[in-house]
Design a protein around this motif. Structure first.
Motif, mmCIF file in Angstrom:
data_model
loop_
_atom_site.group_PDB
_atom_site.id
_atom_site.type_symbol
_atom_site.label_atom_id
_atom_site.label_comp_id
_atom_site.label_asym_id
_atom_site.label_seq_id
_atom_site.Cartn_x
_atom_site.Cartn_y
_atom_site.Cartn_z
ATOM 1 N N TRP A 265 50.439 6.751 -21.054
ATOM 2 C CA TRP A 265 49.447 6.037 -20.485
ATOM 3 C C TRP A 265 49.345 4.522 -20.833
ATOM 4 C CZ3 TRP A 265 46.386 9.742 -24.265
ATOM 5 C CH2 TRP A 265 46.035 10.922 -23.732
ATOM 6 N N GLN A 268 47.839 1.874 -18.303
ATOM 7 C CA GLN A 268 46.324 2.178 -17.648
ATOM 8 C C GLN A 268 45.514 1.431 -18.095
ATOM 9 O OE1 GLN A 268 46.417 6.809 -17.928
ATOM 10 N NE2 GLN A 268 45.723 6.584 -15.700
ATOM 11 N N ASP A 269 44.199 1.367 -17.272
ATOM 12 C CA ASP A 269 42.930 0.776 -17.592
ATOM 13 C C ASP A 269 42.230 1.675 -18.338
ATOM 14 O OD1 ASP A 269 41.851 2.092 -15.688
ATOM 15 O OD2 ASP A 269 42.082 0.758 -14.195
ATOM 16 N N THR A 270 41.307 1.239 -19.065
ATOM 17 C CA THR A 270 40.310 1.870 -19.990
ATOM 18 C C THR A 270 39.613 2.986 -19.365
ATOM 19 O OG1 THR A 270 40.093 -0.218 -21.335
ATOM 20 C CG2 THR A 270 38.616 1.571 -21.727
ATOM 21 N N GLU A 271 38.971 2.500 -18.007
ATOM 22 C CA GLU A 271 38.143 3.478 -17.303
ATOM 23 C C GLU A 271 39.182 4.798 -16.710
ATOM 24 O OE1 GLU A 271 36.129 3.502 -12.743
ATOM 25 O OE2 GLU A 271 36.941 1.847 -13.578
ATOM 26 N N ILE A 273 41.667 5.777 -18.513
ATOM 27 C CA ILE A 273 41.777 6.600 -19.466
ATOM 28 C C ILE A 273 40.590 7.447 -20.102
ATOM 29 C CG2 ILE A 273 42.465 6.752 -22.188
ATOM 30 C CD1 ILE A 273 44.255 4.391 -21.449
ATOM 31 N N ALA A 274 39.470 6.946 -20.028
ATOM 32 C CA ALA A 274 38.120 7.432 -20.376
ATOM 33 C C ALA A 274 38.023 8.400 -19.272
ATOM 34 C CB ALA A 274 37.124 6.398 -20.048
#
Length: 335
Positions: A265, A268-271, A273-274
């Motif tokens: 990870w 990776q951007d937050t979106e 990962i979410a």
């Protein structure tokens, strides 16, 4: 040209088909063996003489080989969630071949598993493959991953030495916990071996490095341990329960191990990962639904058996009251 991720995707799907089928074949083999000897769940090895069990083992071997190669081409976060397909296959086959009925809620559980897996696959990160087995060794020697390994082995030993004798026959999490923890270490070591083999075939020889053979040894030990305790789980509990729980625990622990060791990870951007977390929660929801459905069916089955047993006892008691002489003579053993 086909990308590495696409190759890994195809191999992962093929692996799930083989492994999902193998659960049913081995379960049928274990049932046949139990009828002629000691059950695997209480330490018996009669299943080794059952041809159908060996067919299941060969099928699982093909699946594991396909899975092995898939990890070489694609990251664990992409390959591992596709194991949800094996749940669908094993649940459907169990419905038709083992008479382990899959209810409507179970179907919805299967749908949740598929949807969640697709979400994870769509947002899976791109992995940068190490260029040598020594680079993989450095990743394995990170303090965070060493802590994970130490914690996993401690839990496995506790489950084997303490929990198995006490509740191994009544709690499915004991056997599945052992399989899943060892499985996460299996994936890491197999991925290392696979990368070493791939590099060697490309002309960068990795055979002479001791790290390569260490990973081979770890993989062999973990695979054998998984096989033993997976057999016990299948022999003791319903296949439609073992498959989803094993998938959830194995997938969770493998993703965690891979994230720690290979830093999947990282970057990776937050979106993204979410989205992956939401997908995984959806998969968990599906497996919980499957588990609850199977538990409800087992409870109904136990109630029916108890009622039948009570009826038989009452009939026998009435016979002894109204035809005491004849009944007693029929119950007297011949010398």
């Amino acid at each position: 040209m086909v990308s590495d991720n696409e190759k890994g995707l195809v191999l992962a799907v093929a692996s799930s088909v083989f492994i999902g089928s193998s659960f049913i074949l081995k379960k049928k083999g274990l049932k046949r063996a139990a009828a002629n000897g000691t059950r695997a769940g209480i330490g018996g090895y009669t299943y080794l003489l059952e041809p159908l069990w060996w067919v299941g083992l060969v099928t699982m071997t093909f699946g594991e080989i396909a899975n092995f190669v898939a990890y070489v081409y694609a990251p664990a976060v992409l390959v591992t969630p596709l194991g949800a397909l094996s749940i669908i296959i094993s649940a459907v086959l169990a419905h038709f071949l083992l008479n382990e009925k899959l209810k409507k809620m179970g179907v919805w559980g299967c749908v949740c598993c598929i949807v969640g897996s697709v979400m994870i696959v769509i947002h899976a990160p791109q992995e940068q493959t190490p260029n040598s087995v020594q680079a993989i060794w450095k990743l394995a020697m990170q303090p965070a991953f060493l802590i994970y390994v130490a914690a996993s082995m401690s839990i496995v030993l506790a489950l084997i030495l303490y929990c198995e004798p006490l509740c191994g026959q009544t709690n499915v999490l004991v056997y599945i916990g052992i399989c899943s923890l060892m499985g996460s270490l299996t994936v890491m070591s197999i991925k290392a071996v696979g990368i070493a083999v791939k590099l060697t075939l490309e002309g960068i020889n990795q055979v002479w490095y001791p790290e390569t053979w260490f990973f081979v040894m770890v993989a062999a030990i973990c695979v054998v341990t998984q096989m033993i305790y997976l057999n016990k789980a299948l022999d003791t509990f319903n296949a439609a329960i073992v498959s989803p729980i094993y998938y959830v625990m194995f997938t969770t622990l493998t993703i965690v191990a891979s994230a720690i060791m290979f830093k999947d990870w990282y970057g990776q951007d937050t979106e993204s990962i979410a989205s992956e977390i939401c997908g995984f929660i959806t998969v968990l929801t599906g497996t919980v639904i499957l588990h609850a459905t199977r538990e409800e069916e087992q409870a109904s089955l136990r109630t029916m058996r108890w009622q039948e047993s009570g009826k038989s006892f009452n009939e026998e008691h009435l016979l002894s009251l109204y035809r005491p002489t004849e009944y007693q003579e029929s119950k007297t053993p011949l010398c």
